[in-house]
Design a protein around this motif. Structure first.
Motif, mmCIF file in Angstrom:
data_model
loop_
_atom_site.group_PDB
_atom_site.id
_atom_site.type_symbol
_atom_site.label_atom_id
_atom_site.label_comp_id
_atom_site.label_asym_id
_atom_site.label_seq_id
_atom_site.Cartn_x
_atom_site.Cartn_y
_atom_site.Cartn_z
ATOM 1 N N ASP A 3 -15.491 1.858 -15.458
ATOM 2 C CA ASP A 3 -15.514 3.099 -14.682
ATOM 3 C C ASP A 3 -15.422 2.827 -13.183
ATOM 4 O O ASP A 3 -14.919 3.652 -12.423
ATOM 5 C CB ASP A 3 -16.798 3.868 -15.000
ATOM 6 N N ASN A 4 -15.881 1.661 -12.767
ATOM 7 C CA ASN A 4 -15.773 1.330 -11.346
ATOM 8 C C ASN A 4 -14.367 0.873 -10.956
ATOM 9 O O ASN A 4 -14.050 0.748 -9.782
ATOM 10 C CB ASN A 4 -16.794 0.255 -10.961
ATOM 11 N N ILE A 5 -13.559 0.606 -11.952
ATOM 12 C CA ILE A 5 -12.163 0.260 -11.665
ATOM 13 C C ILE A 5 -11.292 1.498 -11.880
ATOM 14 O O ILE A 5 -10.382 1.790 -11.116
ATOM 15 C CB ILE A 5 -11.664 -0.878 -12.585
ATOM 16 N N THR A 33 -9.636 2.822 -8.496
ATOM 17 C CA THR A 33 -10.173 2.437 -7.188
ATOM 18 C C THR A 33 -9.312 1.323 -6.610
ATOM 19 O O THR A 33 -9.714 0.648 -5.674
ATOM 20 C CB THR A 33 -11.624 1.943 -7.308
ATOM 21 N N THR A 34 -8.151 1.120 -7.189
ATOM 22 C CA THR A 34 -7.295 -0.001 -6.804
ATOM 23 C C THR A 34 -6.002 0.506 -6.189
ATOM 24 O O THR A 34 -5.753 1.708 -6.147
ATOM 25 C CB THR A 34 -6.945 -0.825 -8.046
ATOM 26 N N ILE A 35 -5.185 -0.437 -5.744
ATOM 27 C CA ILE A 35 -3.914 -0.066 -5.136
ATOM 28 C C ILE A 35 -2.888 0.285 -6.195
ATOM 29 O O ILE A 35 -2.185 1.274 -6.096
ATOM 30 C CB ILE A 35 -3.385 -1.239 -4.274
ATOM 31 N N LEU A 46 0.823 -1.198 0.000
ATOM 32 C CA LEU A 46 0.000 0.000 0.000
ATOM 33 C C LEU A 46 0.855 1.244 0.000
ATOM 34 O O LEU A 46 1.878 1.296 0.660
ATOM 35 C CB LEU A 46 -0.848 -0.015 1.257
ATOM 36 N N ASP A 66 3.832 15.011 -14.202
ATOM 37 C CA ASP A 66 3.367 14.187 -13.097
ATOM 38 C C ASP A 66 3.608 12.729 -13.421
ATOM 39 O O ASP A 66 3.122 12.203 -14.408
ATOM 40 C CB ASP A 66 1.851 14.383 -12.907
ATOM 41 N N PRO A 95 0.294 5.541 0.276
ATOM 42 C CA PRO A 95 1.335 5.528 1.291
ATOM 43 C C PRO A 95 1.042 4.454 2.324
ATOM 44 O O PRO A 95 -0.062 3.917 2.305
ATOM 45 C CB PRO A 95 1.201 6.930 1.890
ATOM 46 N N PRO A 96 1.907 4.139 3.237
ATOM 47 C CA PRO A 96 3.110 4.882 3.543
ATOM 48 C C PRO A 96 4.389 4.311 2.943
ATOM 49 O O PRO A 96 5.439 4.892 3.156
ATOM 50 C CB PRO A 96 3.166 4.767 5.069
ATOM 51 N N PHE A 147 -2.956 12.853 -11.421
ATOM 52 C CA PHE A 147 -3.776 13.165 -10.257
ATOM 53 C C PHE A 147 -4.975 13.956 -10.719
ATOM 54 O O PHE A 147 -4.857 14.772 -11.615
ATOM 55 C CB PHE A 147 -2.953 13.972 -9.249
ATOM 56 N N PRO A 148 -6.146 13.782 -10.159
ATOM 57 C CA PRO A 148 -6.483 12.769 -9.150
ATOM 58 C C PRO A 148 -6.368 11.357 -9.690
ATOM 59 O O PRO A 148 -6.505 11.136 -10.887
ATOM 60 C CB PRO A 148 -7.933 13.094 -8.806
ATOM 61 N N PHE A 149 -6.104 10.415 -8.769
ATOM 62 C CA PHE A 149 -5.915 9.031 -9.189
ATOM 63 C C PHE A 149 -7.123 8.572 -9.974
ATOM 64 O O PHE A 149 -8.247 8.814 -9.598
ATOM 65 C CB PHE A 149 -5.765 8.108 -7.976
ATOM 66 N N PRO A 182 -11.870 -4.507 -7.002
ATOM 67 C CA PRO A 182 -12.233 -4.094 -8.358
ATOM 68 C C PRO A 182 -11.389 -4.762 -9.434
ATOM 69 O O PRO A 182 -11.913 -5.149 -10.493
ATOM 70 C CB PRO A 182 -11.985 -2.575 -8.344
#
Ligand SMILES: Cc1cc2nc3c(=O)[nH]c(=O)nc-3n(C[C@H](O)[C@H](O)[C@H](O)COP(=O)(O)O)c2cc1C
Ligand code: SF4
Ligand code: FES
Lengths: 447, 927, 198
Positions: A386-388, A411-413, A192, A402, A194-195, A406-408, A353
């Motif tokens: 779109d949900n992913i 919806t995933t890691i 994950l 960048d 962060p951190p 951003f924004p990410f 997702p």
């Protein structure tokens, strides 16, 4: 069409049959850069790399010098990990570097470790690359025996051990935190953030640098010729050279070392020294500019330069330096499905997702290909996507600089989940009519 | 707390809170706090599956995704991963948040079976709840769902239904991070990922049941609960587990007047929501068909016990007691037991014994614990204090086996917080792998080892082996660890094959050298600490006061008190064996199973004049009684219990006792009537009020306080707090969906922990002299300060230690015996799911000691001591040092109790082979 | 078969020593097991768990994450045909179909004689040489159907043993570090500059 006359840097030994032996490498100037580096202070070496503005070649394109600078001061031990897990569909430029010029990588790694004060280095090689492993082992054994690696390198008093580590077949392990997990003997699931960015907490929760094979292969040259000389190649923002794996429907697929920024996709496809034009003179339908994860680009975008900024602004990325050319005979649905199948298969399973959504997307697309599609499936595909990876498509990076938009848009890691959606969006966005043919006629016009 | 202090603290707090905008409202959060937790504290529940406050975040399920704006614009982020930051804006209701969450929910459901009607979790399932609340009406997923074989057993107690699993990583994290038993894992990858065990290597963890509780769906199922109830038929009360003396807070649930489930409740100072499997599942015994539901009386001269009415039985009991009292004097009456009930039960029996029976020969321990004076008189540490200590010294039995949830806490302290553990033990234990230093000693020689550890002047010579085994260098290294900062010693009986004295001597040596040391007793029986606090030990009166100091104080209320100190368990049993006990009362005591010397216990039961037993079951011992009175068990009575720290917490009745069985205190009160007296109370409440009023260590522990939110965590006796304004009692509704974890809104671990450190109240030097009558107003007002005349609580001072180590017999091996979690104890024995888990009595022998016999693991050996002879299976075990043998205590069949002679300092045994073993295989033998 | 041979235990110890933490050697040890038996048995996983101080299921959890570790026996030759994007564009699927026809088994299966296991795999990083396949992770690039036929015949006849060792053997040259050259995980982990000595 402007083909640059910048001389190749890291691919010069590709045709030399014995470059993986110590003799072969020494004969063509090997390890001179290491000697030079050892005569400098680590900080001086770091400054050269920073001056080169050498962007990472693994996918994210983050400058190597800047990344090394993120290591927290005074936290030891630190580790260095080479990412040789190359598995992104379309990408095959690290493999030749490992098979044909392994010492160059080792030398670059040594210099880099010296610069950052690493305690130990690991070269993580993709498991399915038996030859690369063998060649790296030969090179490493030679380098150890001759005193280039290990204890008291070249009598300098500086020591570094390099461990050759094999993967075992998992694309996600190319993601740097998953790579670290894997190197710790774990399931290769991304950490994950962060951190835990590796620079602060990486291998064994110690500061760690992860760099791509190609990135490190440039280091000896940078040391020998100076960072500024490297930065002078290409354009101001897109510096130096880079290996591009050009595959698909061109006359001359291959791995080419080209100048960044000044070279365009059109050059890559059409120049006689590169792609040599479209196969059979067919028309271009779409191309993937940076590996399977990258959203597709289309003929009107051929004149974009090989430069992260403009490509990002166009809603895609240079990614792993893999350009896949699809001509008019390509079935967009099948091509997209095959990429979705890949990501669904390679999901580590951590994020709901990606794990569930990826497999679902694959099932829907397979159903459409098999002739059981429904018109509402297209909206379903887009909505599941779109949900992913929420948000409009294409999604221009807010600012080409960048590293992570951003924004990410996820919806995933990690970005693997959203990568699944790239081909879905890209194909429906442009080739909805082909989907409709599949749905209505139960088959395809492309045979 | 001084006012200035308070102010400073407040200012500090001021500086260190951050302000976050949550759905448009500003809220205060602690720095580092996660958005999901901060939001929850402020009443906004963000849905989640993988997040669990007691485990590391994994951010896997993505259900908690919300829009968070940290200054660069709103982005979807998991609330369980994002720490709060000043100025952060969190939107849990935005359209993007809702869409993302609905999306995750849909993803989780596409492969989830639609078997809610037959699922244990149906009705208390977050997945079901969320779906009903927000989910789409109709599935857009038309393809085939993922299939796995339906529930597979992953252990003796737990089933796994992989089709229902949402892969939240809770069970697997728990097994690895919390329990330290990584026996379940994710297997395979991506969409094929499943949780499973290794083939033929079950999830045999003492803590496996927790995974059932924390599973957010019905994927993990407890065998003892499966298909037993539907959540909407369940009724529950808060309570405290009495399976051991850790005192885990629980919710007890019943259906149709049967206990069906115990759930751990998360309280900071004790169990953090966890339970061990024994505690979780031993409710089966409560509903056992074997329970006693009517009194039994042996007619004079009759062989068998026969059912009788209460009045007949009580009359018979009173007659037996009275006869002994008149014929042989009150000193000939003895009471054993009382550690399994509530504090109120113990108090009632303590009062009955001291007043109407007229004896001080009472003992709640069975010769298997520590001297009561040491337990109540040593400076006591709390569990929190032990876990926060720089160094934790283990000088007792295997904590993992005896007090499993304490083991979890200690393990966490070592693994997560880096506490240093030093272990002194005769054999390897479940804690050994976490110990920075683990020193072995020869049974009987622990005092010498501790002396070498703490006596700086007596430098250990290089060739010396203090305690018989540990090399000098290791002793020196461990000695340094003991002086590295705060030190808490966990003190108990490492082995029942030797007396308590060497351990107590060792504690004395330690306290002499390092006077700041505090102690946490490691005693197992459910309410042993409470029983001792209530005076169920010779020479001790309720409230941790000595018989003589306490006499003037208590005499006013209790009237007559015995003249002199009575006998402890060993004394009672010895006296009974010698025919000197006219009446023996067993209050939930089974000396034939629990007293270390079975031969002596057998003679005691035969030699005692009249035997009265109060018990839930007919045990080997109560079967020999003249009168047996059926007692209510856990879940069938209310009251309080006290854990090893001295923490008092409440128990509540959930079901009715079988037949006419009743609570121990009630039996004591009725017996008192039949003896022509009156104990003076008619409910647990009136008993507690009396305890609070009379027991000096319990002053201020009012009922109101115990019923307040503060009391929900339990309150450590002997720590006097300023009265706070208490809100209403917390209801179980505060435990978030009962299946998940009881996250209680209030936490005050710090105040309790700090004030409880080194709590042994320093005696007021004057109080021992000027005794005054009890304050008639009692301590009802929240009890602060000392009420004039209350005697000070005991403080234990080490006596002279009992000489050097026993002489070494080089031809024998010294026996070590200590408890396993699963044994032949009454409750395990009567819990069908647990009884088969008792490992059995196998003799652990160092391979080097086994080799000369020419046998290996699996061989049958005859073990002979001066006391007896048993035949056991031998196991080559490198964790047992050469010269010792290890045997689990109280397993079904013959065992250690048949070998031990309690009068000896150590138990020496010799081994002979009986069989030529089959060729040995496996790990044990090739080490 | 199953547990590691004493020679391989020796090798395992050597590998474990190269890492600062022993668990890092897990994947390499699984490769050792697979090289020994051609696949990874439960006995091998249990043995590796013993060597690394892990529980067997921790080994299984890791092993099962990675596609190369076969937990059922496979053929002497694992033929991996890439059908991912670049190969798909240039005949990868047809190549796979050809192999299926030629070997008489579907992708994912092993020929009855136990010689070949056929796989439909993801990108093998030879995109510029599509279509391509691997046999026991040795590349055969730009391969035609005729060449596939010859290759399979040769393999079955043992004419390619030099080039293609049995399944499980990844590299025939192992990294070897002379003991006196090993510096030991950078000792305390502090960088030592030239001229300084440890
Ligand atoms: C799903 C995924 C797969 C990746 N695979 C690779 C890979 O095979 N090789 C690689 O060098 N980087 C890969 N990366 C990028 C790495 O995470 C990391 O950014 C890179 O190794 C850093 O090296 P560089 O800075 O030299 O580019 C991958 C990233 C993701 C998200
Ligand atoms: S996005 Fe997919 S691959 Fe990446 S961590 Fe999540 S589940 Fe794993
Ligand atoms: S609760 Fe936050 S990702 Fe699962």
């Amino acid at each position: 069409m402007a083909v640059s006359d910048a001389a190749p840097i890291i691919s010069t030994r590709f045709d030399q049959t014995d470059a993986h032996t110590l003799d072969g490498y020494l004969r063509t100037g090997g390890y001179a850069a290491l000697r030079k580096a050892l005569a400098m202070t680590p900080d001086q070496v770091l400054e050269e790399v920073k001056a080169a503005n050498l962007a990472g070649r693994g996918g994210a394109g983050f400058p190597a010098g800047a990344k090394w600078g993120f290591l927290p001061e005074d936290v030891f031990p630190r580790y260095f990990v080479v990412n040789g897990d190359e598995s992104e569909p379309g990408t095959c430029k690290d493999r030749p570097l490992m098979e044909r010029d392994p010492h160059q990588l080792i030398e670059g790694l040594l210099i880099s470790c010296y610069a950052v004060g690493a305690a130990q280095a690991f070269i993580y090689v993709r498991g399915e690359m038996a030859l690369a492993q063998e060649r790296l082992a030969i090179a490493l054994n030679g380098a150890y025996a001759a005193g280039y690696v290990g204890k008291d390198i070249l009598g300098s008093g500086w020591s570094l051990d390099v461990v050759l580590h094999w993967g075992a077949g998992a694309y996600i392990v190319g993601e740097e935190t998953a790579l670290i997990e894997s190197l710790e003997g774990q399931r290769g699931m991304p950490r994950l953030k962060p951190p835990y960015f590796p620079a602060a907490k990486g291998l064994y929760m110690q500061p760690t640098v992860v760099n791509n094979v190609e990135t490190l292969s440039y280091i000896p040259w940078v040391l020998q010729h100076g960072g500024e000389a490297y930065a002078a190649i290409g354009t101001e923002k897109a510096t130096g050279l880079r290996l591009f794996a050009l595959s698909g429907h061109v006359r001359r697929p291959g791995v080419y070392e080209v100048e960044m920024g000044t070279t365009t996709f059109r050059d890559l496809v059409e120049a006689p020294v590169y792609g040599g034009g479209m196969r059979h003179g067919n028309a271009l339908k779409a191309f993937i500019p940076g590996g399977a994860s990258a959203p597709w680009l289309y003929p009107e975008q051929l004149d974009l330069g090989l430069d992260a900024g403009p490509v990002g602004a166009a809603g895609s990325m240079l990614g792993s330096g893999a350009v896949v050319i699809m001509d008019e005979t390509t079935c967009a649905v099948r091509a997209a499905w095959r990429l979705v199948r890949f990501f669904a298969h390679e999901s580590c399973g951590k994020c709901t997702p990606c794990r569930e959504g990826g497999a679902w997307l694959e099932k829907i697309m397979r159903r459409i290909l098999d002739g059981y599609g429904r018109e509402e499936d297209l909206d379903l595909l887009l909505d599941v996507g779109d949900n992913i990876s929420p948000g409009p498509f294409p999604h221009p990076a807010s600012d080409g600089e960048d590293a992570v938009p951003f924004p990410f848009k996820q919806t995933t890691i990690c970005p693997l989940g959203p990568s699944t959606v790239s081909p879905v969006y890209s194909s429906i966005w442009r080739f909805r009519d082909e989907y409709l043919v599949h749905i209505k006629e139960g088959g395809c016009h492309h045979g | 707390m001084a006012e200035a202090d308070q102010k400073e603290k407040e200012e500090e707090k001021e500086k260190t809170t951050v302000t976050v905008t949550l759905d448009g409202q500003d809220i205060e959060a602690e720095p580092g706090e996660l958005v999901i937790a901060a939001a929850e504290r402020h009443g906004t529940y963000i849905p989640r599956f993988c997040y669990h406050p007691r485990m590391r975040e994994v951010g896997m399920c993505r259900m908690c995704i919300v829009e968070i704006d940290s200054g660069r614009g709103p982005a979807l982020q998991p609330a369980c991963m994002a720490p709060v930051a000043d100025g952060m804006k969190v939107d849990t209701e935005s359209a993007r948040t809702k869409k993302a969450q609905d999306g995750v929910l849909e993803f989780l459901l596409i492969n989830h079976p639609l078997d809610c009607p037959v699922c244990d979790k149906g009705g208390e399932c977050p997945l079901q709840d969320q779906t009903l609340a927000f989910g789409p009406g109709e599935s857009r997923f038309v393809e085939e769902k993922r299939h796995f074989e339906k529930p597979i057993p992953i252990s003796d107690l737990v089933y796994l239904d992989r089709e229902r699993c949402v892969l939240c990583d809770r069970c697997t994290r728990f097994a690895d991070e919390v329990a330290g038993d990584p026996l379940i894992s994710f297997i395979d990858r991506g969409n094929h990922t499943q949780v499973n065990t290794f083939p033929d290597d079950p999830f045999a963890s003492y803590f496996s049941g927790n995974t059932v509780q924390i599973c957010p769906v019905g994927a993990l199922l407890a065998r003892p609960y499966r298909f037993r109830a539907r959540p909407w038929d369940l009724d529950q009360v808060e309570s405290t587990c009495t399976a051991c003396s850790v005192g885990c807070r629980i919710a007890v649930q019943s259906s149709s007047n049967r206990l069906v489930r115990k759930l751990g409740v998360d309280v900071d100072p004790v169990n953090w929501g966890w339970l061990c499997d024994k505690g979780r599942f031993d409710f089966e015994a409560v509903g056992s068909d074997d329970r006693l539901g009517a009194p039994l009386v042996r007619a004079p001269g009759a062989e068998d016990l026969a059912e009788a009415s209460w009045s007949q039985a009580l009359a018979a009991a009173a007659e037996g007691i009275t006869r002994a009292r008149i014929r042989r004097g009150p000193e000939s009456i003895a009471v054993l037991g009382g550690a399994r009930g509530t504090n109120e039960d113990a108090y009632a029996w303590s009062k009955l014994a001291r007043t109407l029976l007229g004896t001080d020969s009472v003992d709640a321990q069975m010769g298997d614990g520590l001297p009561a004076e040491a337990v109540v008189g040593l400076p006591r540490a709390t569990i929190d204090a032990a876990c926060a200590a720089d160094t934790i010294l283990l000088l007792g039995p295997d904590v993992k086996e005896e007090l499993p949830v304490l083991y979890l806490r200690l393990r966490e302290a070592v693994v997560e917080r880096g506490a240093t553990l030093v272990e002194l033990s005769p054999v390897e234990t479940g804690m050994t792998r976490y110990a920075e230093a683990s020193l072995r000693y020869r049974p009987g020689e622990v005092t010498e080892l501790v002396r070498a550890l703490v006596d700086e002047s007596a430098a250990v010579g290089d060739s010396e082996r203090p305690g018989g085994l540990a090399p000098a260098s290791a002793v020196r290294e461990a000695a340094a660890l003991l002086r590295r900062g705060s030190l808490v010693c966990l003190l108990g009986r490492p082995s029942l094959a030797e007396p308590a004295q060497p351990v107590v001597d060792a504690a004395g040596v330690l306290l002499d050298a390092l006077p700041e040391t505090t102690f946490l007793p490691v005693l197992r029986r459910g309410n042993v600490a409470g029983a001792l606090d209530m005076g169920l030990a010779p020479g001790l009166l309720p409230g941790r006061i000595g018989l003589d100091q306490g006499r003037p104080w208590l005499a006013r209320e209790w009237e007559a008190l015995p003249g002199g100190r009575g006998l402890d368990a060993q004394g009672i049993i010895t006296a009974a064996a010698e025919g000197r006990v006219g009446c023996l009362v067993l209050v939930g005591a089974d000396p034939l199973a629990d007293f270390p010397d079975r031969e002596l216990a057998r003679r005691a039961l035969a030699g005692a004049g009249f035997v009265l037993a109060v018990d839930c079951f007919l045990t080997d011992s109560s079967r020999r009684a003249d009168v047996v009175l059926p007692a209510a068990a856990f879940g069938e009575k209310s009251g309080t219990t006290t854990n090893i720290e001295g923490r008092v917490s409440r128990l509540h009745q959930k079901v009715t006792a079988p037949g006419t069985a009743r609570a121990d205190w009630m039996i004591a009160a009725e017996l008192a009537f039949h003896l022509g007296g009156d104990l003076g109370f008619d409910s647990v409440d009136t008993i507690w009020d009396e305890i609070e009023r009379l027991a000096p260590s319990h002053q201020g522990l009012t009922r109101a306080r115990l019923a307040s939110p503060e009391g929900f965590d339990g309150i450590v006796a002997g720590t006097v707090h300023d009265a706070e304004t208490h809100g209403g009692p917390p209801s179980m509704a505060q435990t978030d969906s009962p299946g998940i974890q009881g996250a209680l809104a209030h936490t005050k671990v710090d105040t309790l922990a700090s004030s409880a450190m080194g709590t042994a109240d320093k005696p007021d030097p004057s109080s021992g002299l000027a005794m005054q009558p009890p304050d008639p107003s009692g301590g009802g007002g929240g009890g602060t300060g000392t009420v004039a005349g209350r005697p000070a609580v005991l403080r234990w001072t080490p006596g002279p230690s009992a000489g050097g180590p026993p002489p070494l017999d080089r031809y024998s091996l010294r026996l070590v015996t200590s408890r396993r979690l699963y044994d032949d104890g009454t409750f395990v024995h009567h819990s069908p799911s647990l009884a088969p888990l008792a490992p059995g009595a196998r003799l652990g022998v160092n391979p080097a000691d086994l080799a000369p016999l020419g046998v290996g693991t699996g061989a049958r050996v005859q073990v002979t001591s001066g006391r007896g002879r048993v035949v056991l299976e031998a196991v080559a075990d490198p964790g047992v040092p050469q010269g010792s043998v290890a045997l689990a205590w109280n397993q079904p069949g013959p065992g250690a109790a048949d070998l031990i002679d309690v009068t000896l300092a150590v138990t020496e045994v010799r081994l002979e082979t009986l069989s030529v073993p089959a060729p040995t295989s496996g790990r044990g033998s090739d080490a | 078969m199953g547990r590691l041979t004493s020679e391989n235990v020796e090798l395992a110890r050597e590998i474990i020593d190269r890492y600062p933490r022993s668990r890092s050697a897990l994947i390499p040890l699984l490769h050792v097991a697979q090289e020994q038996d051609g696949w990874v048995s439960t006995e091998a996983m249990s043995h590796i768990a013993e060597l690394l101080g892990l529980t067997p299921v921790e080994v299984l959890g890791t092993a099962s994450f990675y596609g190369m570790f076969k937990r059922e026996p496979v053929g002497r030759y694992v033929v991996s045909v890439c059908t991912n994007i670049s190969c798909l564009l240039l005949g990868g699927e047809e190549l796979l179909e050809h192999c299926e026809a030629r070997l008489g088994v579907k992708a994912g299966a092993t020929t009855p004689d136990g010689v070949f296991t056929l796989e439909d795999v993801e990108c093998i990083a030879a995109c510029t040489d599509a279509p391509c396949l691997q046999v026991n992770y040795r590349f055969f690039l730009n391969i035609t159907h005729d060449e596939v036929d010859r290759l399979l015949d040769d393999l079955r006849a043992g004419r390619r043993d030099e080039e293609v060792p049995p399944h499980g053997t990844l590299t025939r040259v192992r990294p070897r570090v002379p003991a006196e050259r090993w510096s030991g995980h950078g000792a305390e982990g502090l960088p030592v500059l030239p001229g300084q000595s440890r």
